[in-house]
Design an enzyme around this catalytic site. Structure first.
Site, PDB file in Angstrom:
ATOM      1  N   GLU A  22      -5.420   5.744   7.898  1.00 49.91           N
ATOM      2  CA  GLU A  22      -5.842   6.582   6.791  1.00 49.91           C
ATOM      3  C   GLU A  22      -7.007   7.419   7.277  1.00 49.91           C
ATOM      4  O   GLU A  22      -7.816   6.945   8.073  1.00 49.91           O
ATOM      5  CB  GLU A  22      -6.318   5.628   5.690  1.00 49.91           C
TER       6      GLU A  22
ATOM      7  N   HIS B 193     -17.248  -3.768   5.920  1.00 44.95           N
ATOM      8  CA  HIS B 193     -16.367  -3.300   4.842  1.00 44.95           C
ATOM      9  C   HIS B 193     -16.224  -4.327   3.734  1.00 44.95           C
ATOM     10  O   HIS B 193     -15.275  -4.287   2.962  1.00 44.95           O
ATOM     11  CB  HIS B 193     -14.991  -2.906   5.372  1.00 44.95           C
TER      12      HIS B 193
ATOM     13  N   LYS C 191       0.819  -1.216   0.000  1.00 42.87           N
ATOM     14  CA  LYS C 191       0.000   0.000   0.000  1.00 42.87           C
ATOM     15  C   LYS C 191       0.850   1.263   0.000  1.00 42.87           C
ATOM     16  O   LYS C 191       0.420   2.305  -0.486  1.00 42.87           O
ATOM     17  CB  LYS C 191      -0.954  -0.036   1.188  1.00 42.87           C
TER      18      LYS C 191
ATOM     19  N   ARG D 196      -6.542  -9.170  -9.556  1.00 39.59           N
ATOM     20  CA  ARG D 196      -7.138 -10.493  -9.735  1.00 39.59           C
ATOM     21  C   ARG D 196      -8.552 -10.324 -10.296  1.00 39.59           C
ATOM     22  O   ARG D 196      -9.025  -9.204 -10.451  1.00 39.59           O
ATOM     23  CB  ARG D 196      -7.240 -11.188  -8.369  1.00 39.59           C
TER      24      ARG D 196
END
Lengths: 148, 525
Positions: free
Chosen positions: B200, B235, B117, B292
């Site tokens: 974040e 989520h 990330k 993917r």
């Protein structure tokens, strides 16, 4: 097997009575007419349980004879997992004093963690599992007793 | 084509999906399975099947050695990783190449870059792709706490190696942070084998919109429009659709170009998805690239007519893309819902047990990607997805009607699941209007992601149901269901028993049904 009954059938649900006609029972499907409206359901049985699917919803019925009232943890102090899984954390030992809402243990299933919280303020009376154990749903993992 | 035989390193509905594509392309399929999956659908349908170990994923579907050995011993040319498990593991992709196997996915280096990330954020900034503000990472828990204060709450704690919401926590105040970090690290370690986390700034009530991309090994890169995936629990997505109800041609152009820039910055090949969140003012931010095939890929297939698994296999075998950007069309509207073995009345906790009976809905514009059948045993070993129901219709309104009808005809009996919940959503006025965000379930329905049931009583008082008298309607339906249960008992081996029922209520043989909600709550005996 198809069972078809043109006769009027009276069925009681609690204290309410329903008059139905045109019952067709074909394996896992049942249809009939109630108040002029056709009803179609899917059914499956397992032991004393009957599962019914009607209009997108699943219902489960249990014979009264086999339906045992489950104890409520908010009154008797037993802390149980609502799902089967692995006990991955125990945050207390016997004798610990806990506050309502404290996370006492964590059960993981399918990579999801579920914290088990103390139902009320009290003391840990017993712990029935170790970290790493597989626990069934509903089995008491930790017993809490009220202080004093 | 140089691919004649594919080993599918996955299970459940996605393994079945890939096996079907192999058949269509005249490619031999090889399934792998754990102890728990010996009778699974993908094992039944594949041309060959290899047992690779015990039920825990670490000993089977996550074991690189066992999967490589199975591929070598069956002389497979390629491995399709599906989603989850090893699909985004760049080391596994590298090993496949080293062993002379084709990995059906991006290059190991692209996967490594995008899977990290921190690095992916940097390359996105360089490529002029907007990213979420307030990003930060450090190895020390103390530093995270200190820097969280500077960013300002609420914040998200996320697994660096994560995806699909695993290892992610919302933190509203500093007190909650240490626990959230510890549990995110533990969950990340168990799900991905890596416990690094980052934080974040949380964008409030965002929509989640993602773009499907396809890139070949010759440098051609296109996008196949967006999917709206805002309806999530924990989520994790549960309803996806295309097009997004808020999409305009200009926004689609801007986001689509950003998606292509994002993919190009990582030299992306094969099928992938660029995820964005978008706020109420159409500001969009890069979230991550899923390197993917996605769970929700069928909505793109239905609206573009492009078979993504076919494309994946063709790209992996070195073929050029047969389409250019202007060839990509969008027809009508598609919606996918995910049927999970979870209890929507109890915080969506996973459930397990035997599926006593199931039957897939049929009709025009209906597709079911399923890994289950009557008699199938749902275990706690893997992700609780059972099947996906996808509909396609001329517009969104028709698609919602079609989905509701199909869900009403999709019994999955014996295991708690999300069919009834999804059925309710199709009636939800906010959903029907397209007024959705990632907090939809908590704010617009009677369901809760975290709470132990708002119970059947609050459900009957559901203020958002469009039915004029929901109370009467729901209790009548419950009674009708009880009548069915009664009738099933009556005809169980004794057809004449149904005649006995007509003597009720005097006949003491007739059960008095316990009304215990749609389910006996918690499933405790």
């Amino acid at each position: 097997m198809t069972v078809s009954s043109p006769a009027k059938v009276k069925v009681a649900v609690d204290d309410r009575e329903y008059n139905i006609t045109n019952v067709v029972h074909n394996r896992n499907e049942i249809s009939f007419i109630l108040n002029g409206e056709k009803q179609r359901c899917y059914i499956a049985e397992y032991g004393d349980d009957v599962f019914v699917f009607l209009k997108g919803k699943q219902y489960k019925f249990t014979k009264p004879s086999s339906f045992k009232r489950k104890s409520s943890s908010t009154t008797d102090g037993s802390v149980a997992s609502p799902m089967p899984g692995n006990l991955i954390a125990l945050n207390c030992v016997v004798g610990c004093e806990v506050k309502e809402g404290d996370v006492l243990a964590v059960v993981e299933a399918m990579k999801m963690e579920n914290p088990l919280r103390a139902p009320f303020e009290g003391k840990v009376a017993s712990i029935n599992y170790d970290v790493g154990d597989l626990v069934d749903s509903g089995k008491t993992i930790i017993q809490i007793e009220k202080l004093g | 084509m140089n691919i004649k035989k594919i080993l599918i390193a996955n299970r459940g509905e996605i393994a079945v999906r890939v096996i079907r594509a192999c058949r269509e392309l005249d490619i031999v399929s090889v399934a792998v399975y754990s102890d728990a999956d010996a009778n699974a659908l993908h094992v039944q349908l594949a041309d060959e099947a290899v047992h690779i170990g015990a039920s825990p994923a670490l000993e089977s579907y996550l074991s690189q050695d066992k999967i490589i050995t199975a591929a070598k011993s069956t002389r497979a040319d390629a491995i399709h990783p599906g989603y989850g498990f090893l699909s985004e593991n760049h080391e596994f992709a590298r090993r496949c190449l080293d062993e002379g196997l084709i990995f059906i996915g991006p290059s190991p280096e692209s996967m490594r870059l995008l899977g990290n990330k921190i690095e992916s954020r940097e390359i996105m900034l360089e490529a002029d792709v907007p990213v979420v503000p307030g990003f930060l990472i450090t190895d020390s828990a103390d530093e995270i706490i200190q820097n969280a204060e500077e960013i300002g709450y609420p914040i998200l704690v996320k697994a660096a190696a994560g995806g699909g919401g695993k290892g992610m926590r919302v933190v509203n105040e500093a007190d909650e942070l240490p626990d959230a970090i510890e549990s995110a690290m533990r969950e990340s370690k168990s799900a991905f084998g890596d416990d690094s986390v980052f934080i974040e700034k949380m964008i409030q009530n965002p929509r989640h919109i993602e773009f499907q991309i396809l890139g070949d090994t010759h440098g051609n890169l296109i996008h196949l429009n967006e999917r709206e995936c805002s309806i999530q629990r924990r989520h994790q997505k549960i309803i996806e659709e295309s097009p997004s109800p808020v999409m305009s041609p200009s926004l689609q152009e801007r986001m689509g170009q950003a998606a292509i820039r994002a993919a190009r910055s990582a030299d992306y090949q094969n099928a992938g998805t660029v995820e964005f969140i978008i706020d109420e003012n159409e500001n969009f931010y890069f979230l991550e690239v899923n390197a993917r095939l996605q769970v929700e890929h069928p909505v793109t297939e239905m609206t573009t007519g492009i078979d993504l698994v076919h494309e994946q296999i063709k790209i992996a075998s070195g073929e050029r893309l047969s389409l250019e950007q202007e060839d990509v069309k969008q027809f009508g509207h598609a919606i996918e819902v995910r049927i999970y073995a979870e209890d929507p009345d109890n915080g969506f906790l996973p459930s397990s047990g035997k599926i006593l009976f199931t039957q897939e809905p049929k009709g025009p514009g209906i597709r079911v990607d399923s890994g289950i059948f009557s008699g199938y045993e749902v275990t706690v070993n893997y992700d609780p997805i059972l099947s996906k129901l996808i509909v396609h219709a001329v517009d969104r309104e028709s698609a919602i009607m079609r989905m509701k009808t199909a869900l009403g005809d999709y019994p999955v009996l014996g295991v708690k699941n999300t069919v009834g919940f999804l059925y309710d959503i199709m009636d939800n006025p906010a959903f029907v209007k397209g007024d959705i965000s990632t907090s939809f379930i908590e704010t617009q329905t009677q369901y809760s992601e975290t709470q132990y049931s708002k119970s059947q009583y609050s459900k009957t008082q559901d203020p958002i149901s469009k039915n004029p008298s929901p109370q009467d309607k729901n209790s009548l339906d419950a009674d009708i269901a009880a009548v069915c249960a009664e009738l099933s008992n009556g005809s169980n081996g004794h057809a004449s028993k149904s005649q006995d029922i007509s003597k009720a209520p005097q006949n003491t043989e007739v059960w008095v049904w316990q009304m215990i909600g749609e389910w006996e709550i918690g499933g405790l005996e």
